[in-house]
Design a protein around this motif. Sequence first.
Motif, PDB file in Angstrom:
ATOM      1  N   ALA A  70      38.469   4.116  13.736  1.00  0.00           N
ATOM      2  CA  ALA A  70      37.117   4.673  13.699  1.00  0.00           C
ATOM      3  C   ALA A  70      36.462   4.580  15.079  1.00  0.00           C
ATOM      4  N   LEU A  71      36.635   3.442  15.736  1.00  0.00           N
ATOM      5  CA  LEU A  71      36.047   3.275  17.070  1.00  0.00           C
ATOM      6  C   LEU A  71      36.718   4.227  18.059  1.00  0.00           C
ATOM      7  N   SER A  72      38.031   4.332  17.947  1.00  0.00           N
ATOM      8  CA  SER A  72      38.785   5.221  18.821  1.00  0.00           C
ATOM      9  C   SER A  72      38.283   6.660  18.682  1.00  0.00           C
ATOM     10  N   THR A  73      38.032   7.077  17.448  1.00  0.00           N
ATOM     11  CA  THR A  73      37.544   8.442  17.195  1.00  0.00           C
ATOM     12  C   THR A  73      36.179   8.668  17.849  1.00  0.00           C
ATOM     13  N   LEU A  74      35.297   7.681  17.719  1.00  0.00           N
ATOM     14  CA  LEU A  74      33.973   7.822  18.332  1.00  0.00           C
ATOM     15  C   LEU A  74      34.092   7.977  19.843  1.00  0.00           C
ATOM     16  N   LEU A  75      34.963   7.175  20.453  1.00  0.00           N
ATOM     17  CA  LEU A  75      35.130   7.239  21.907  1.00  0.00           C
ATOM     18  C   LEU A  75      35.707   8.582  22.328  1.00  0.00           C
ATOM     19  N   LYS A  76      36.656   9.064  21.527  1.00  0.00           N
ATOM     20  CA  LYS A  76      37.281  10.347  21.844  1.00  0.00           C
ATOM     21  C   LYS A  76      36.238  11.469  21.794  1.00  0.00           C
ATOM     22  N   ASN A  77      35.394  11.451  20.745  1.00  0.00           N
ATOM     23  CA  ASN A  77      34.344  12.470  20.628  1.00  0.00           C
ATOM     24  C   ASN A  77      33.348  12.387  21.782  1.00  0.00           C
ATOM     25  N   ASN A  78      33.240  11.208  22.335  1.00  0.00           N
ATOM     26  CA  ASN A  78      32.262  10.967  23.383  1.00  0.00           C
ATOM     27  C   ASN A  78      32.809  11.283  24.775  1.00  0.00           C
ATOM     28  N   ALA A  79      34.069  11.688  24.839  1.00  0.00           N
ATOM     29  CA  ALA A  79      34.727  11.848  26.139  1.00  0.00           C
ATOM     30  C   ALA A  79      33.958  12.701  27.152  1.00  0.00           C
ATOM     31  N   PRO A  80      33.405  13.877  26.768  1.00  0.00           N
ATOM     32  CA  PRO A  80      32.701  14.683  27.770  1.00  0.00           C
ATOM     33  C   PRO A  80      31.552  13.915  28.440  1.00  0.00           C
ATOM     34  N   ALA A  81      30.772  13.217  27.606  1.00  0.00           N
ATOM     35  CA  ALA A  81      29.655  12.455  28.155  1.00  0.00           C
ATOM     36  C   ALA A  81      30.164  11.303  29.018  1.00  0.00           C
ATOM     37  N   ALA A  82      31.279  10.717  28.598  1.00  0.00           N
ATOM     38  CA  ALA A  82      31.839   9.596  29.355  1.00  0.00           C
ATOM     39  C   ALA A  82      32.321  10.059  30.725  1.00  0.00           C
ATOM     40  N   LEU A  83      32.981  11.227  30.752  1.00  0.00           N
ATOM     41  CA  LEU A  83      33.503  11.730  32.025  1.00  0.00           C
ATOM     42  C   LEU A  83      32.376  12.102  32.974  1.00  0.00           C
ATOM     43  N   ALA A  84      31.262  12.571  32.423  1.00  0.00           N
ATOM     44  CA  ALA A  84      30.133  12.944  33.252  1.00  0.00           C
ATOM     45  C   ALA A  84      29.352  11.711  33.711  1.00  0.00           C
ATOM     46  N   GLY A  85      29.623  10.602  33.088  1.00  0.00           N
ATOM     47  CA  GLY A  85      28.972   9.363  33.509  1.00  0.00           C
ATOM     48  C   GLY A  85      27.696   9.044  32.761  1.00  0.00           C
ATOM     49  N   THR A  86      27.239   9.962  31.891  1.00  0.00           N
ATOM     50  CA  THR A  86      25.988   9.684  31.184  1.00  0.00           C
ATOM     51  C   THR A  86      26.199   8.917  29.899  1.00  0.00           C
ATOM     52  N   GLY A  87      27.444   8.808  29.460  1.00  0.00           N
ATOM     53  CA  GLY A  87      27.657   8.126  28.187  1.00  0.00           C
ATOM     54  C   GLY A  87      28.874   7.227  28.201  1.00  0.00           C
ATOM     55  N   THR A  88      29.169   6.662  29.381  1.00  0.00           N
ATOM     56  CA  THR A  88      30.360   5.822  29.496  1.00  0.00           C
ATOM     57  C   THR A  88      30.245   4.561  28.639  1.00  0.00           C
ATOM     58  N   VAL A  89      31.207   4.329  27.797  1.00  0.00           N
ATOM     59  CA  VAL A  89      31.245   3.094  27.016  1.00  0.00           C
ATOM     60  C   VAL A  89      32.661   2.546  27.074  1.00  0.00           C
ATOM     61  N   VAL A  90      32.788   1.270  27.441  1.00  0.00           N
ATOM     62  CA  VAL A  90      34.108   0.638  27.499  1.00  0.00           C
ATOM     63  C   VAL A  90      34.054  -0.643  26.664  1.00  0.00           C
ATOM     64  N   PRO A  91      34.334  -0.535  25.379  1.00  0.00           N
ATOM     65  CA  PRO A  91      34.140  -1.693  24.509  1.00  0.00           C
ATOM     66  C   PRO A  91      35.372  -2.600  24.382  1.00  0.00           C
ATOM     67  N   VAL A  92      35.100  -3.810  23.968  1.00  0.00           N
ATOM     68  CA  VAL A  92      36.156  -4.732  23.532  1.00  0.00           C
ATOM     69  C   VAL A  92      35.877  -4.994  22.060  1.00  0.00           C
ATOM     70  N   TYR A  93      36.908  -4.856  21.239  1.00  0.00           N
ATOM     71  CA  TYR A  93      36.713  -5.029  19.790  1.00  0.00           C
ATOM     72  C   TYR A  93      37.533  -6.226  19.330  1.00  0.00           C
ATOM     73  N   ALA A  94      36.902  -7.177  18.676  1.00  0.00           N
ATOM     74  CA  ALA A  94      37.637  -8.346  18.199  1.00  0.00           C
ATOM     75  C   ALA A  94      37.366  -8.539  16.724  1.00  0.00           C
ATOM     76  N   GLY A  95      38.395  -8.911  15.997  1.00  0.00           N
ATOM     77  CA  GLY A  95      38.192  -9.085  14.569  1.00  0.00           C
ATOM     78  C   GLY A  95      39.231 -10.009  13.978  1.00  0.00           C
ATOM     79  N   TYR A  96      39.000 -10.363  12.731  1.00  0.00           N
ATOM     80  CA  TYR A  96      39.960 -11.204  12.041  1.00  0.00           C
ATOM     81  C   TYR A  96      40.692 -10.326  11.029  1.00  0.00           C
ATOM     82  N   ASP A  97      41.991 -10.197  11.202  1.00  0.00           N
ATOM     83  CA  ASP A  97      42.792  -9.388  10.299  1.00  0.00           C
ATOM     84  C   ASP A  97      43.142 -10.229   9.074  1.00  0.00           C
ATOM     85  N   GLN A  98      42.498  -9.903   7.939  1.00  0.00           N
ATOM     86  CA  GLN A  98      42.683 -10.752   6.760  1.00  0.00           C
ATOM     87  C   GLN A  98      44.067 -10.599   6.154  1.00  0.00           C
ATOM     88  N   LEU A  99      44.656  -9.414   6.344  1.00  0.00           N
ATOM     89  CA  LEU A  99      46.004  -9.208   5.800  1.00  0.00           C
ATOM     90  C   LEU A  99      47.011 -10.095   6.521  1.00  0.00           C
TER      91      LEU A  99
END
Lengths: 272, 261
Positions: B121-150
């Motif tokens: 889901a996060l990957s999809t959001l970033l992909k959709n945001n690519a044009p804004a990211a490339l232009a520099g107005t919407g650059t987001v570089v996240p770190v995602y951490a979680g506990y995998d219960q499985l």
Amino acid sequence: MYEEPYRWIEAVANRRNYLDDQFSQGNPLVAVSFAKGILLLTVNRGTEKIYEIYDRIALGGMGHPADLEKLRYTLLDMAHVEGFQRSPSDVTVARLMKNGLAPVIKQAFEEIYKAPYITKVLLAEVGATQDRDRLFSINYDGMYEEQKEFGLLAASPSIRESLVEEWKAQERPTTLQNALEVSLRLWGIASLLQASTSSLDAEEEEIASATTAAVSTLPDDEAISARIQETLAKETLECVLLDRESGKMETYRTLTQSELQPLIPQYLIPAS
Amino acid sequence: MGQQGDFLQVLQEQGYAMDTLFPSSKGSSALAHPELTTGTTVFAMKYADGVLVAGDRRATAGNVVMYDRTDKVLEIDRFSVMAIAGVPATAFEMARVLEHSFKYYRRSQLQDLSFEGKLRALSTLLKNNAPAALAGTGTVVPVYAGYDQLEGCGKIFFYDILGAEFEAVEYAVSGSGSSTIRGILYYMNRWGTGPVAGLNEEDALIFVLRLMTSAAEFDSATGGVDAQAQLYPIVKRVSAEGVRTIPSDRLKSLYSEKVLT
């Protein structure tokens, strides 16, 4: 043939008879507000009847599972879009009921060429304090009402009236164990009243369901306990707590069977 | 229809346009300074009980310090957090979309979204945001951490601005102050007394505070610790019990006992 007004009224009346009949075998659902939150209780035969809608809101249903599912999605969509675009605190049960659910159910009920929703729905919202708890219930025809402290879904309005009287006469529950005992008892009464109404013949039933006056005689304690024991032996008790003291945004918690067992009063546990 | 539990789809059906969510940047590229908008330090590292995720609290615009109490480590649900570096408007919006998407999925489908599903889901959001990211107005570089219960373990993932997803073995860093931290972590794991992932909670917290102080030393856009103003980094712990914020009192005593001296 329904163009004439009289025909339309007749068709709607037929629809009421048909729907009342559908609910006569349904399981009542009880919601009780107390210090710790709101407890919702029903029993089921395999299909859940209580669901989470939003951070502080739960839905309880009676009737056809497929219809309930459709309405559940309507509410989920509305609540989450609202919570996202405005804020989670703007998602209230009053608005979900008045703007979301009631028009949809009423329209389906009155469009006599289409199928109505065979459901009654109760919405509960736990507040920061007990006086801010809200309970709403809606009938299959789109009529809804707000209830104080105690909410109920049952086959007919007269049963509702009797139970409200009974609730008023009761001592207010203070603990979860207390609330569970009170809810179970009220559930038992509703279930017995429903059974006695549906065993009446058609004519009597019409009179009984047309009147909203409370049923005069309530079952005695022994019959209530027997009814609960008998039900718990073959069906699943379903309980959800909207926990005011959860300390988180989310308050909805399903009480597991192992959590419930020690809370059920000894005299109501079926002998195995 | 939201039958698949897809909240973004529901939003779009309600008339919510993706371009307003992630504005494209027509004509504004002259104003864009991507190197400035990522001024921050966030990182996640594994330790004995799970993952610690930390972020400094400074928000900058060019040379100006805009705000010193930003929370860049955002709790997405009970078992995952996202640490953000980049344009705050877009990053916070992404966090909100994710939070609501996961809630919506859980409530409508009556089961939790899998850990992999959340990453996607996060990957999809970033992909959709690519044009804004490339232009520099919407650059987001996240770190995602979680506990995998499985699988019963903590996991860390980092992303590039286009949405590519990488799993970190021991730690992940992001933001302008992150190279300092990356260097120290590499050194510690290679020649230190033992792997950082083996530290207990207290030692790991001390280490986190020292890392943040080091980053602030060399990066003007990183807030570090300001004991006088009672400003400590946001540190969250992700473990089998879920996400818990480390109280600033605890950070305060660790800082005065083990970092200052």
